[in-house]
Design a protein around this motif. Structure first.
Motif, PDB file in Angstrom:
ATOM      1  N   GLU A 180      20.344 -75.604 -16.836  1.00  0.00           N
ATOM      2  CA  GLU A 180      18.895 -76.211 -16.875  1.00  0.00           C
ATOM      3  C   GLU A 180      17.898 -75.279 -17.440  1.00  0.00           C
ATOM      4  O   GLU A 180      17.977 -74.007 -17.027  1.00  0.00           O
ATOM      5  N   VAL A 181      17.079 -75.467 -18.637  1.00  0.00           N
ATOM      6  CA  VAL A 181      16.163 -74.675 -19.132  1.00  0.00           C
ATOM      7  C   VAL A 181      14.984 -74.531 -18.099  1.00  0.00           C
ATOM      8  O   VAL A 181      14.504 -75.452 -17.642  1.00  0.00           O
ATOM      9  N   GLN A 182      14.872 -72.978 -18.112  1.00  0.00           N
ATOM     10  CA  GLN A 182      13.695 -72.921 -17.564  1.00  0.00           C
ATOM     11  C   GLN A 182      12.913 -71.738 -17.898  1.00  0.00           C
ATOM     12  O   GLN A 182      13.181 -70.968 -18.598  1.00  0.00           O
ATOM     13  N   LEU A 183      11.335 -72.087 -17.930  1.00  0.00           N
ATOM     14  CA  LEU A 183      10.666 -70.904 -18.542  1.00  0.00           C
ATOM     15  C   LEU A 183       9.574 -70.774 -17.339  1.00  0.00           C
ATOM     16  O   LEU A 183       8.947 -71.452 -16.952  1.00  0.00           O
ATOM     17  N   VAL A 184       9.472 -69.491 -17.029  1.00  0.00           N
ATOM     18  CA  VAL A 184       8.701 -68.988 -16.128  1.00  0.00           C
ATOM     19  C   VAL A 184       7.545 -67.930 -16.575  1.00  0.00           C
ATOM     20  O   VAL A 184       7.969 -66.770 -16.778  1.00  0.00           O
ATOM     21  N   GLU A 185       6.141 -68.343 -16.430  1.00  0.00           N
ATOM     22  CA  GLU A 185       5.276 -67.144 -16.778  1.00  0.00           C
ATOM     23  C   GLU A 185       4.807 -66.568 -15.749  1.00  0.00           C
ATOM     24  O   GLU A 185       4.991 -66.927 -14.576  1.00  0.00           O
ATOM     25  N   SER A 186       4.362 -65.385 -16.037  1.00  0.00           N
ATOM     26  CA  SER A 186       3.717 -64.692 -15.085  1.00  0.00           C
ATOM     27  C   SER A 186       2.644 -63.662 -15.646  1.00  0.00           C
ATOM     28  O   SER A 186       2.578 -63.647 -16.825  1.00  0.00           O
ATOM     29  N   GLY A 187       1.488 -62.982 -14.994  1.00  0.00           N
ATOM     30  CA  GLY A 187       0.797 -62.235 -15.571  1.00  0.00           C
ATOM     31  C   GLY A 187      -0.760 -62.375 -15.511  1.00  0.00           C
ATOM     32  O   GLY A 187      -1.483 -61.771 -15.769  1.00  0.00           O
ATOM     33  N   GLY A 188      -0.832 -63.741 -15.277  1.00  0.00           N
ATOM     34  CA  GLY A 188      -2.080 -63.986 -15.553  1.00  0.00           C
ATOM     35  C   GLY A 188      -3.179 -63.545 -14.105  1.00  0.00           C
ATOM     36  O   GLY A 188      -2.424 -63.276 -13.140  1.00  0.00           O
ATOM     37  N   ASP A 189      -4.480 -63.457 -14.543  1.00  0.00           N
ATOM     38  CA  ASP A 189      -5.174 -62.736 -13.612  1.00  0.00           C
ATOM     39  C   ASP A 189      -6.725 -62.924 -14.091  1.00  0.00           C
ATOM     40  O   ASP A 189      -7.126 -63.315 -15.040  1.00  0.00           O
ATOM     41  N   LEU A 190      -7.532 -62.404 -12.897  1.00  0.00           N
ATOM     42  CA  LEU A 190      -9.085 -62.236 -13.238  1.00  0.00           C
ATOM     43  C   LEU A 190      -9.371 -61.025 -13.979  1.00  0.00           C
ATOM     44  O   LEU A 190      -9.002 -59.923 -13.464  1.00  0.00           O
ATOM     45  N   VAL A 191      -9.866 -60.997 -15.113  1.00  0.00           N
ATOM     46  CA  VAL A 191     -10.154 -59.873 -15.972  1.00  0.00           C
ATOM     47  C   VAL A 191     -11.779 -59.904 -16.590  1.00  0.00           C
ATOM     48  O   VAL A 191     -12.136 -60.812 -16.795  1.00  0.00           O
ATOM     49  N   ARG A 192     -12.150 -58.915 -16.600  1.00  0.00           N
ATOM     50  CA  ARG A 192     -13.431 -58.454 -17.003  1.00  0.00           C
ATOM     51  C   ARG A 192     -13.609 -58.771 -18.472  1.00  0.00           C
ATOM     52  O   ARG A 192     -12.792 -58.457 -19.133  1.00  0.00           O
ATOM     53  N   PRO A 193     -14.720 -59.325 -19.039  1.00  0.00           N
ATOM     54  CA  PRO A 193     -14.797 -59.403 -20.564  1.00  0.00           C
ATOM     55  C   PRO A 193     -14.495 -57.861 -21.259  1.00  0.00           C
ATOM     56  O   PRO A 193     -15.089 -56.800 -20.714  1.00  0.00           O
TER      57      PRO A 193
END
Lengths: 116, 107
Positions: free
Chosen positions: A1-14
């Protein structure tokens, strides 16, 4: 089964930076181009960047010079380095497998929020 | 960049209705056109590639046609589970671009 798992998203300042990751499984990662697509809240899908099997890259004008896409085939991993972030970069970021121009498998997405 | 324009932006139809969505490209994209379905809170799903080829597992009530700059997406008999936003996407040239989406609702 093909799976793609993203990570790393967050709240960051301009002006800040972030690195997104996408780990693939269930297929021969090195044999496929891989792309990043983002979607702001209530907005259309926006293609961001892509990397070919040979490491060639393409970018949307809106991120050129600020974002860098890379891949590490030994780890079945795709990356997106986001620099000089602005509020306009706030979105869910998806990684997607490319099959002859079609994005045939997508991850669940990771949320990047740029706010002071 | 190639601009992809979908119409309508939203559509309300009854179960069993035939539904048609149009997608127009700002320049010739030959047959390099795909269609995606996105349900709320979910990632997009590829339905149709190369204008008219159904992705494996996609019901035959979905279809696509067109060439050059004008394309059509059709659902022959709308089902409740088809409620979603639909996007066209061109891959004739980088950057790939998507239409603005058509939100489909049940009447």
């Amino acid at each position: 089964e093909v799976q793609l798992v993203e990570s790393g998203g967050d709240l960051v300042r301009p002006g800040g930076s972030l690195r997104l990751s996408c780990v693939a499984s269930g297929f021969t990662f090195s044999g496929h181009d891989m792309h990043w697509v983002r979607q702001g809240s209530g907005k259309r899908l926006e293609w961001v960047a892509g990397i070919g099997t040979g490491g060639d890259t393409e970018y949307a004008d809106s991120v050129k010079g600020r974002f860098t896409v890379s891949r590490e085939n030994a780890k079945n991993s795709l990356y997106l380095q986001l620099n000089s972030l602005t509020a306009g970069d706030t979105a869910v970021y998806y990684c997607a497998r490319v099959n002859d121009g079609a994005l045939d498998y997508w991850g669940q997405g990771t949320l990047v929020t740029v706010s002071a | 960049d190639i601009l992809m324009t979908q119409s309508p932006s939203s559509l309300s139809a009854s179960v069993g209705d035939r539904v048609t969505i149009s997608c127009q490209a700002s320049q010739d994209i030959y047959n390099y056109l795909n269609w995606y379905q996105q349900k709320p809170g979910r990632a997009p799903k590829l339905l149709i590639y190369d204008v008219s080829t159904l992705e494996t597992g996609v019901p035959s009530r979905f279809g696509g046609s067109g060439s050059g700059t004008d394309f059509t997406f059709t659902i022959t008999s709308l089902q409740p589970e088809d409620i979603a936003t639909y996007y066209c996407q061109q891959y004739a040239t980088f950057p790939y671009t998507f239409g603005q989406g058509t939100k489909l609702e049940i009447k």
